[in-house]
Design a protein around this motif. Structure first.
Motif, PDB file in Angstrom:
ATOM      1  N   PRO A   2     -27.884  10.473 -77.703  1.00  0.00           N
ATOM      2  CA  PRO A   2     -29.037  10.474 -76.793  1.00  0.00           C
ATOM      3  C   PRO A   2     -28.736   9.732 -75.492  1.00  0.00           C
ATOM      4  CG  PRO A   2     -29.690   9.805 -79.012  1.00  0.00           C
ATOM      5  CD  PRO A   2     -28.192   9.823 -78.991  1.00  0.00           C
ATOM      6  N   PRO A   3     -29.261  10.225 -74.362  1.00  0.00           N
ATOM      7  CA  PRO A   3     -29.125   9.477 -73.109  1.00  0.00           C
ATOM      8  C   PRO A   3     -29.725   8.077 -73.229  1.00  0.00           C
ATOM      9  CG  PRO A   3     -29.906  11.692 -72.684  1.00  0.00           C
ATOM     10  CD  PRO A   3     -29.934  11.515 -74.169  1.00  0.00           C
ATOM     11  N   HIS A   4     -29.217   7.171 -72.435  1.00  0.00           N
ATOM     12  CA  HIS A   4     -29.635   5.775 -72.531  1.00  0.00           C
ATOM     13  C   HIS A   4     -31.135   5.605 -72.313  1.00  0.00           C
ATOM     14  CE1 HIS A   4     -29.963   1.470 -71.521  1.00  0.00           C
ATOM     15  NE2 HIS A   4     -28.909   1.349 -72.294  1.00  0.00           N
TER      16      HIS A   4
ATOM     17  N   PHE B  51     -25.455  12.458 -64.755  1.00  0.00           N
ATOM     18  CA  PHE B  51     -25.798  13.592 -65.612  1.00  0.00           C
ATOM     19  C   PHE B  51     -27.306  13.706 -65.786  1.00  0.00           C
ATOM     20  CE2 PHE B  51     -27.155  13.971 -70.135  1.00  0.00           C
ATOM     21  CZ  PHE B  51     -27.189  15.360 -70.208  1.00  0.00           C
ATOM     22  N   TRP B  52     -27.941  12.614 -66.150  1.00  0.00           N
ATOM     23  CA  TRP B  52     -29.377  12.588 -66.438  1.00  0.00           C
ATOM     24  C   TRP B  52     -30.184  13.009 -65.204  1.00  0.00           C
ATOM     25  CZ3 TRP B  52     -32.734  13.003 -70.020  1.00  0.00           C
ATOM     26  CH2 TRP B  52     -33.957  12.335 -70.044  1.00  0.00           C
ATOM     27  N   ASP B  53     -29.835  12.455 -64.041  1.00  0.00           N
ATOM     28  CA  ASP B  53     -30.560  12.773 -62.816  1.00  0.00           C
ATOM     29  C   ASP B  53     -30.366  14.234 -62.412  1.00  0.00           C
ATOM     30  OD1 ASP B  53     -31.328  10.137 -62.759  1.00  0.00           O
ATOM     31  OD2 ASP B  53     -29.918   9.534 -61.205  1.00  0.00           O
ATOM     32  N   SER B  54     -29.145  14.737 -62.543  1.00  0.00           N
ATOM     33  CA  SER B  54     -28.862  16.112 -62.139  1.00  0.00           C
ATOM     34  C   SER B  54     -29.543  17.112 -63.052  1.00  0.00           C
ATOM     35  CB  SER B  54     -27.350  16.359 -62.126  1.00  0.00           C
ATOM     36  OG  SER B  54     -27.056  17.664 -61.705  1.00  0.00           O
ATOM     37  N   LEU B  55     -29.550  16.839 -64.354  1.00  0.00           N
ATOM     38  CA  LEU B  55     -30.206  17.729 -65.301  1.00  0.00           C
ATOM     39  C   LEU B  55     -31.667  17.901 -64.945  1.00  0.00           C
ATOM     40  CD1 LEU B  55     -30.118  19.322 -68.007  1.00  0.00           C
ATOM     41  CD2 LEU B  55     -30.745  17.174 -69.146  1.00  0.00           C
TER      42      LEU B  55
ATOM     43  N   ILE C 162     -23.565  20.813 -63.043  1.00  0.00           N
ATOM     44  CA  ILE C 162     -24.902  21.362 -63.294  1.00  0.00           C
ATOM     45  C   ILE C 162     -25.489  21.924 -62.003  1.00  0.00           C
ATOM     46  CG2 ILE C 162     -27.291  20.784 -63.909  1.00  0.00           C
ATOM     47  CD1 ILE C 162     -26.147  18.664 -65.818  1.00  0.00           C
ATOM     48  N   GLN C 163     -25.364  21.176 -60.925  1.00  0.00           N
ATOM     49  CA  GLN C 163     -25.903  21.638 -59.648  1.00  0.00           C
ATOM     50  C   GLN C 163     -25.212  22.914 -59.185  1.00  0.00           C
ATOM     51  OE1 GLN C 163     -25.413  19.021 -56.250  1.00  0.00           O
ATOM     52  NE2 GLN C 163     -27.264  19.836 -55.291  1.00  0.00           N
ATOM     53  N   SER C 164     -23.903  22.957 -59.280  1.00  0.00           N
ATOM     54  CA  SER C 164     -23.180  24.145 -58.815  1.00  0.00           C
ATOM     55  C   SER C 164     -23.495  25.360 -59.687  1.00  0.00           C
ATOM     56  CB  SER C 164     -21.674  23.879 -58.787  1.00  0.00           C
ATOM     57  OG  SER C 164     -21.152  23.700 -60.092  1.00  0.00           O
ATOM     58  N   GLU C 165     -23.634  25.158 -61.004  1.00  0.00           N
ATOM     59  CA  GLU C 165     -23.961  26.272 -61.889  1.00  0.00           C
ATOM     60  C   GLU C 165     -25.361  26.813 -61.612  1.00  0.00           C
ATOM     61  OE1 GLU C 165     -21.613  27.634 -64.590  1.00  0.00           O
ATOM     62  OE2 GLU C 165     -20.702  26.801 -62.776  1.00  0.00           O
ATOM     63  N   THR C 166     -26.313  25.924 -61.374  1.00  0.00           N
ATOM     64  CA  THR C 166     -27.671  26.394 -61.114  1.00  0.00           C
ATOM     65  C   THR C 166     -27.769  27.113 -59.767  1.00  0.00           C
ATOM     66  OG1 THR C 166     -28.277  24.184 -60.292  1.00  0.00           O
ATOM     67  CG2 THR C 166     -28.782  24.686 -62.598  1.00  0.00           C
ATOM     68  N   ILE C 167     -26.952  26.727 -58.798  1.00  0.00           N
ATOM     69  CA  ILE C 167     -26.908  27.444 -57.525  1.00  0.00           C
ATOM     70  C   ILE C 167     -26.387  28.866 -57.744  1.00  0.00           C
ATOM     71  CG2 ILE C 167     -25.718  27.557 -55.294  1.00  0.00           C
ATOM     72  CD1 ILE C 167     -25.935  24.498 -55.188  1.00  0.00           C
ATOM     73  N   LYS C 168     -25.345  28.997 -58.555  1.00  0.00           N
ATOM     74  CA  LYS C 168     -24.826  30.329 -58.885  1.00  0.00           C
ATOM     75  C   LYS C 168     -25.879  31.170 -59.615  1.00  0.00           C
ATOM     76  CE  LYS C 168     -20.048  28.704 -59.474  1.00  0.00           C
ATOM     77  NZ  LYS C 168     -18.979  28.502 -60.480  1.00  0.00           N
ATOM     78  N   MET C 169     -26.598  30.543 -60.521  1.00  0.00           N
ATOM     79  CA  MET C 169     -27.633  31.261 -61.263  1.00  0.00           C
ATOM     80  C   MET C 169     -28.720  31.789 -60.329  1.00  0.00           C
ATOM     81  SD  MET C 169     -28.058  28.761 -64.583  1.00  0.00           S
ATOM     82  CE  MET C 169     -26.725  28.514 -65.757  1.00  0.00           C
ATOM     83  N   GLU C 170     -29.127  30.971 -59.384  1.00  0.00           N
ATOM     84  CA  GLU C 170     -30.154  31.427 -58.440  1.00  0.00           C
ATOM     85  C   GLU C 170     -29.629  32.566 -57.571  1.00  0.00           C
ATOM     86  OE1 GLU C 170     -33.052  29.015 -56.569  1.00  0.00           O
ATOM     87  OE2 GLU C 170     -32.324  27.191 -57.536  1.00  0.00           O
ATOM     88  N   ALA C 171     -28.368  32.498 -57.186  1.00  0.00           N
ATOM     89  CA  ALA C 171     -27.786  33.566 -56.376  1.00  0.00           C
ATOM     90  C   ALA C 171     -27.742  34.879 -57.143  1.00  0.00           C
ATOM     91  CB  ALA C 171     -26.381  33.172 -55.925  1.00  0.00           C
ATOM     92  N   ALA C 172     -27.477  34.804 -58.447  1.00  0.00           N
ATOM     93  CA  ALA C 172     -27.345  36.007 -59.260  1.00  0.00           C
ATOM     94  C   ALA C 172     -28.666  36.513 -59.802  1.00  0.00           C
ATOM     95  CB  ALA C 172     -26.395  35.735 -60.428  1.00  0.00           C
TER      96      ALA C 172
ATOM     97  N   VAL D  28     -21.996  11.300 -71.006  1.00  0.00           N
ATOM     98  CA  VAL D  28     -21.626  12.519 -70.291  1.00  0.00           C
ATOM     99  C   VAL D  28     -21.066  12.121 -68.938  1.00  0.00           C
ATOM    100  CG1 VAL D  28     -22.447  14.698 -69.333  1.00  0.00           C
ATOM    101  CG2 VAL D  28     -23.396  13.851 -71.482  1.00  0.00           C
ATOM    102  N   ASP D  29     -19.874  12.589 -68.639  1.00  0.00           N
ATOM    103  CA  ASP D  29     -19.168  12.178 -67.429  1.00  0.00           C
ATOM    104  C   ASP D  29     -19.946  12.558 -66.168  1.00  0.00           C
ATOM    105  OD1 ASP D  29     -16.499  11.163 -66.333  1.00  0.00           O
ATOM    106  OD2 ASP D  29     -16.683  13.104 -65.319  1.00  0.00           O
TER     107      ASP D  29
END
Length: 380
Positions: free
Chosen positions: A245-247, A286-290, A219-229, A211-212
């Protein structure tokens, strides 16, 4: 993340920078599917999720056994959808074996795959696998075609710039307690682990198989939007799907036991069977942000390794990982493995409550039933 970048994300989330990007939901109504029915829990407060994986349609179409396998896979999907009657379904990667198909008719395979879902009027979402990126097909083309042929699919592409080289299928689907609710109680996340080869005849240029890093920021930006809404992230649960699977999952296999981690354990994890097979660390953003941004994550679910069915807790990030069940008659197999799905049953919309999961085989047999909760497989 740099402070000025985070400020821009926050400002956008709270509407300080004006209108959202065209095609993106606004913060006032953060629903990416305004033209589709909202997916919700049943009136008895339960929600069932059925996960197909590794269908591998289109193998050896020049021989009798290839189309016969596809016919068997269609029958399996139709039977399981009729028996299980899930509230939502997932196909977790490798819909087709792209290197075996012909470019001029590969979309006919997607029509076959969509058929049982359309017939059952079954809403579903999709991740894509390494065999879906090949000289005859790409993830982007599969997204576009499934959207065209099935009104029941919730698959969509990420905004431009998210997903990196050949990895557009990063998105989420909200699940509500009641369809009339403003805020969901569960988010299903879908990530594109890429892999395979670029779209050109006889291509030997590989696509990165992780995952790039751009998905981590997304992920971080989407979760910020979710909290705002919708309010605090802790008020929602989550399940995440990614084909490879992640490494970090590779380290779990040596301590998997049949008692705590029931299910087949027939595929050895290593190069090519986990993300980031070229060098450790490429999938870390990706793994850390998730883990950092998605609380109440009940499980991260993968396919790819057809001989594995177990769930286990990753000891560093404390995330429970589950393998799917190989569903399709295509793809590598071994006598006695069988074909089926993984089910998840939410017994309540409470985001912190445990979730039951098990493997269901085509003929109806069930096995490897566990409850994913705070006490499952602690691995201290």
């Amino acid at each position: 993340m740099a402070a000025n970048k985070l400020f821009v994300i926050l400002a956008t989330a709270y509407g300080a920078l004006g209108a959202a990007t065209p095609g993106e939901p606004t913060i006032a109504d953060l629903n990416p599917y305004p033209a589709k029915p909202r997916i919700s829990f049943k009136s008895n407060n339960t929600f069932k999720l059925t996960v197909f994986s590794d269908l591998h349609f289109g193998e050896n179409p020049w021989e009798d056994w290839g189309p016969a396998h596809d016919k068997s896979s269609v029958a399996l999907m139709a039977r399981i959808l009729a028996d299980e009657k899930p509230d939502f379904a997932v196909i977790n990667g490798d819909l087709v074996t792209g290197e075996n198909t012909f470019r001029e008719n590969v979309t006919l395979l997607l029509d076959q795959i969509a058929g049982p879902f359309n017939a059952a009027k079954q809403p579903f979402a999709v991740t894509f696998g390494n065999h879906d990126n090949e000289p005859n097909i790409t993830h982007a083309e599969e997204i576009a075609h499934l959207q065209k042929v099935s009104p029941f699919t919730y698959v969509r592409a990420a905004p431009d710039g998210v997903g990196g080289d050949s990895g557009p299928a990063n998105y989420w689907v909200p699940i509500y307690k009641k369809q009339s609710d403003k805020a969901p109680v569960l988010i299903l996340w879908f990530f594109d682990s890429r892999g395979g080869f670029h779209l050109k005849p006889n291509s030997t240029v590989g696509v990165p198989d992780w995952v790039d890093a751009s998905v981590g920021d997304w992920i971080q930006s989407e979760t910020i939007k979710m909290e705002a809404a919708w309010g605090p992230a802790d008020s929602r649960a989550a399940v995440a799907f990614v084909h490879i699977p992640p490494h970090a999952i590779q380290a779990l296999q040596s301590s998997v036991s049949s008692d705590k981690n029931p299910g087949m354990n027939a595929d050895t994890l290593g190069n090519g069977s986990v993300q980031d097979s070229a060098s450790v660390g490429n999938d870390s953003p990706f793994w850390d942000s998730l883990v950092a941004n998605v609380p109440n994550l009940h499980a991260l679910v993968s396919g790819h390794d057809h001989g594995n069915e177990w769930c286990a807790r990753e000891p560093n990030k404390k995330i429970i990982f589950c393998f799917d069940k190989h569903s399709g008659y295509g793809g590598y197999d071994s006598e006695g493995w069988g074909h089926g799905v993984r089910n998840f049953l939410f017994g309540t919309p409470d985001p912190k409550a445990g979730v039951e999961t098990w493997i269901r085989l085509e003929e109806g047999t069930t096995k490897a039933r566990v409850t994913l909760d705070s006490s499952y497989d602690p691995r201290n």
